[in-house]
Design a protein around this motif. Structure first.
Motif, PDB file in Angstrom:
ATOM      1  N   ARG A 198     -41.237-128.415  37.067  1.00  0.00           N
ATOM      2  CA  ARG A 198     -41.650-129.655  37.738  1.00  0.00           C
ATOM      3  C   ARG A 198     -41.908-130.765  36.722  1.00  0.00           C
ATOM      4  O   ARG A 198     -41.568-131.929  36.957  1.00  0.00           O
ATOM      5  N   GLU A 199     -42.483-130.418  35.576  1.00  0.00           N
ATOM      6  CA  GLU A 199     -42.806-131.411  34.553  1.00  0.00           C
ATOM      7  C   GLU A 199     -41.589-131.809  33.714  1.00  0.00           C
ATOM      8  O   GLU A 199     -41.640-132.817  32.996  1.00  0.00           O
ATOM      9  N   ASN A 200     -40.523-131.019  33.780  1.00  0.00           N
ATOM     10  CA  ASN A 200     -39.333-131.285  32.956  1.00  0.00           C
ATOM     11  C   ASN A 200     -38.069-131.219  33.811  1.00  0.00           C
ATOM     12  O   ASN A 200     -37.197-130.362  33.590  1.00  0.00           O
TER      13      ASN A 200
ATOM     14  N   ILE B  31     -34.484-130.967  32.165  1.00  0.00           N
ATOM     15  CA  ILE B  31     -34.039-129.800  31.400  1.00  0.00           C
ATOM     16  C   ILE B  31     -33.625-128.707  32.376  1.00  0.00           C
ATOM     17  O   ILE B  31     -34.433-128.230  33.170  1.00  0.00           O
ATOM     18  N   HIS B  32     -32.362-128.330  32.324  1.00  0.00           N
ATOM     19  CA  HIS B  32     -31.847-127.313  33.235  1.00  0.00           C
ATOM     20  C   HIS B  32     -31.928-125.950  32.547  1.00  0.00           C
ATOM     21  O   HIS B  32     -31.188-125.682  31.599  1.00  0.00           O
ATOM     22  N   PHE B  33     -32.844-125.115  33.005  1.00  0.00           N
ATOM     23  CA  PHE B  33     -33.018-123.793  32.396  1.00  0.00           C
ATOM     24  C   PHE B  33     -33.557-122.826  33.438  1.00  0.00           C
ATOM     25  O   PHE B  33     -34.020-123.225  34.507  1.00  0.00           O
TER      26      PHE B  33
ATOM     27  N   ALA C 152     -39.662-114.865  25.501  1.00  0.00           N
ATOM     28  CA  ALA C 152     -39.035-115.368  26.729  1.00  0.00           C
ATOM     29  C   ALA C 152     -37.527-115.438  26.567  1.00  0.00           C
ATOM     30  O   ALA C 152     -37.017-116.047  25.620  1.00  0.00           O
ATOM     31  N   TYR C 153     -36.823-114.797  27.490  1.00  0.00           N
ATOM     32  CA  TYR C 153     -35.366-114.887  27.541  1.00  0.00           C
ATOM     33  C   TYR C 153     -35.017-115.997  28.520  1.00  0.00           C
ATOM     34  O   TYR C 153     -35.365-115.927  29.702  1.00  0.00           O
ATOM     35  N   VAL C 154     -34.364-117.024  28.018  1.00  0.00           N
ATOM     36  CA  VAL C 154     -34.112-118.228  28.811  1.00  0.00           C
ATOM     37  C   VAL C 154     -32.625-118.554  28.782  1.00  0.00           C
ATOM     38  O   VAL C 154     -31.998-118.548  27.722  1.00  0.00           O
ATOM     39  N   ILE C 155     -32.071-118.854  29.946  1.00  0.00           N
ATOM     40  CA  ILE C 155     -30.674-119.265  30.041  1.00  0.00           C
ATOM     41  C   ILE C 155     -30.628-120.766  30.289  1.00  0.00           C
ATOM     42  O   ILE C 155     -31.430-121.308  31.055  1.00  0.00           O
ATOM     43  N   THR C 156     -29.730-121.456  29.589  1.00  0.00           N
ATOM     44  CA  THR C 156     -29.647-122.911  29.715  1.00  0.00           C
ATOM     45  C   THR C 156     -28.215-123.363  29.461  1.00  0.00           C
ATOM     46  O   THR C 156     -27.348-122.561  29.098  1.00  0.00           O
ATOM     47  N   GLN C 157     -27.987-124.648  29.645  1.00  0.00           N
ATOM     48  CA  GLN C 157     -26.676-125.223  29.367  1.00  0.00           C
ATOM     49  C   GLN C 157     -26.673-125.843  27.969  1.00  0.00           C
ATOM     50  O   GLN C 157     -27.726-126.266  27.472  1.00  0.00           O
TER      51      GLN C 157
ATOM     52  N   GLU D  48     -31.302-128.526  22.739  1.00  0.00           N
ATOM     53  CA  GLU D  48     -32.234-129.235  21.867  1.00  0.00           C
ATOM     54  C   GLU D  48     -33.563-129.489  22.566  1.00  0.00           C
ATOM     55  O   GLU D  48     -34.643-129.270  22.008  1.00  0.00           O
ATOM     56  N   ARG D  49     -33.508-129.951  23.815  1.00  0.00           N
ATOM     57  CA  ARG D  49     -34.733-130.243  24.557  1.00  0.00           C
ATOM     58  C   ARG D  49     -35.512-128.971  24.866  1.00  0.00           C
ATOM     59  O   ARG D  49     -36.743-128.964  24.842  1.00  0.00           O
ATOM     60  N   LEU D  50     -34.796-127.892  25.136  1.00  0.00           N
ATOM     61  CA  LEU D  50     -35.464-126.623  25.398  1.00  0.00           C
ATOM     62  C   LEU D  50     -36.180-126.115  24.147  1.00  0.00           C
ATOM     63  O   LEU D  50     -37.310-125.616  24.225  1.00  0.00           O
ATOM     64  N   LEU D  51     -35.541-126.259  22.996  1.00  0.00           N
ATOM     65  CA  LEU D  51     -36.165-125.842  21.744  1.00  0.00           C
ATOM     66  C   LEU D  51     -37.438-126.638  21.475  1.00  0.00           C
ATOM     67  O   LEU D  51     -38.455-126.084  21.054  1.00  0.00           O
TER      68      LEU D  51
END
Length: 296
Positions: free
Chosen positions: A24-26, A29-31, A57-62, A67-70
């Motif tokens: 909700r806060e981000n 960022i698609h993850f 945490a195992y996270v899947i993203t595009q 960069e934003r996820l990191l």
């Protein structure tokens, strides 16, 4: 799509927040968090689950959101220039063969025979004979200014020990080969996050062969109990009948994303899976059979 394993330390911006709150806060960022390894236990998370310090945490993203996820997880992306490889085994040799064309590579091994073999192959690498457990030798080879340390000797104990030495000298990136599966959890508990294990890689190929033609890829998540499947959706499969949020999908499984016409998408509750899609599912072993019924 890309799958990341992120260790959440005190610098992470998601600590003590639920997955729903973080999303909700981000919104840009698609993850999707697909598994959390915490205190030797693997969790397939829901939106209500909360991230805590030291979670893996195992996270899947595009790719565009990496960069934003990191940054969100408190990680800093930086340029790697200098690499030390501990061990001239097949993995070390193959790694150096590729990396020496782009990076400053030093490879260390204590075997005279192996050093001679490496000298014939690695024409752009610095090859050093020595014991990687020797702190003075590591200092001589510049461990304090090294950007990445890769421990791939034939001994799991040596790999863990030398990786801890590299961690002591604040090497930013450390990759550790751990052949004893029982040691993986120990290695992660002492702060070694990037673990590779050949037995798990082999098990992935065996499982893919045994399951069925619907499974195109199987990956074991190192250190976690969950497995990642890439499943090809057949015409009229149950998973195509309803949006994801309306499926009676097993609690111990989660759809991370799907590939359609060569393009990757992060799975949302409203997403509708179609025949021909490649769907990435993260599942605990006990619910594997239940998951497979959705694709039959």
């Amino acid at each position: 799509m890309s799958l990341f394993l992120l260790k959440l330390d005190h610098k992470s911006l998601v600590i003590n927040k639920s997955l729903e709150q973080v999303a909700r806060e981000n919104p840009d960022i698609h993850f999707r968090a697909v598994a959390i390894h915490r205190n030797s236990t693997t969790i397939i998370p829901s939106g209500k689950d909360v991230f805590i310090e030291n979670d893996l945490a195992y996270v899947i993203t595009q790719p565009d959101d990496i960069e934003r996820l990191l940054r969100l997880s408190g990680k800093v992306n930086f340029r790697i220039s200098k690499i030390i490889i501990a061990g001239g085994s097949r993995i070390g040799r193959k790694s150096a063969t590729v990396l020496q064309n782009y990076k400053n590579v030093t490879i260390i091994d204590k075997s005279d025979e192996r050093i001679e073999q490496l000298s014939d192959i690695l024409t752009k690498s610095l090859i050093v004979k020595g014991d990687v457990r020797n702190i003075d030798m590591l200092l001589e080879e510049g461990i304090e200014t090294t950007d990445a340390f890769i421990a791939v000797t034939n001994s799991s104990e040596t790999n863990i020990l030398t990786s801890l030495l590299a961690k002591k000298f604040n090497v930013p990136r450390i990759i550790t080969l751990v052949e004893n599966i029982e040691f993986i959890d120990i290695a992660q508990k002492v702060g070694l996050d990037a673990i590779i294990n050949k037995k798990l890689i082999t098990a992935s190929y065996i499982t893919k062969f045994i399951l069925s033609e619907k499974v195109s890829t199987v990956k074991y998540l190192t250190g976690a109990d969950a497995e990642a499947l890439e499943l090809i959706v057949k015409p009229n499969a149950p998973i195509t009948k309803k949006p994801i949020c309306e499926l009676d999908f097993p609690n111990e499984a989660i759809i991370g994303g799907y590939i359609r016409s060569g393009k990757g998408f992060i799975a949302l509750g409203k997403s509708q899976i179609r025949a021909g899609d490649k769907v990435v599912v993260f599942v605990m072993p006990k619910d594997m059979e239940k998951v497979m019924t959705f694709f039959e």
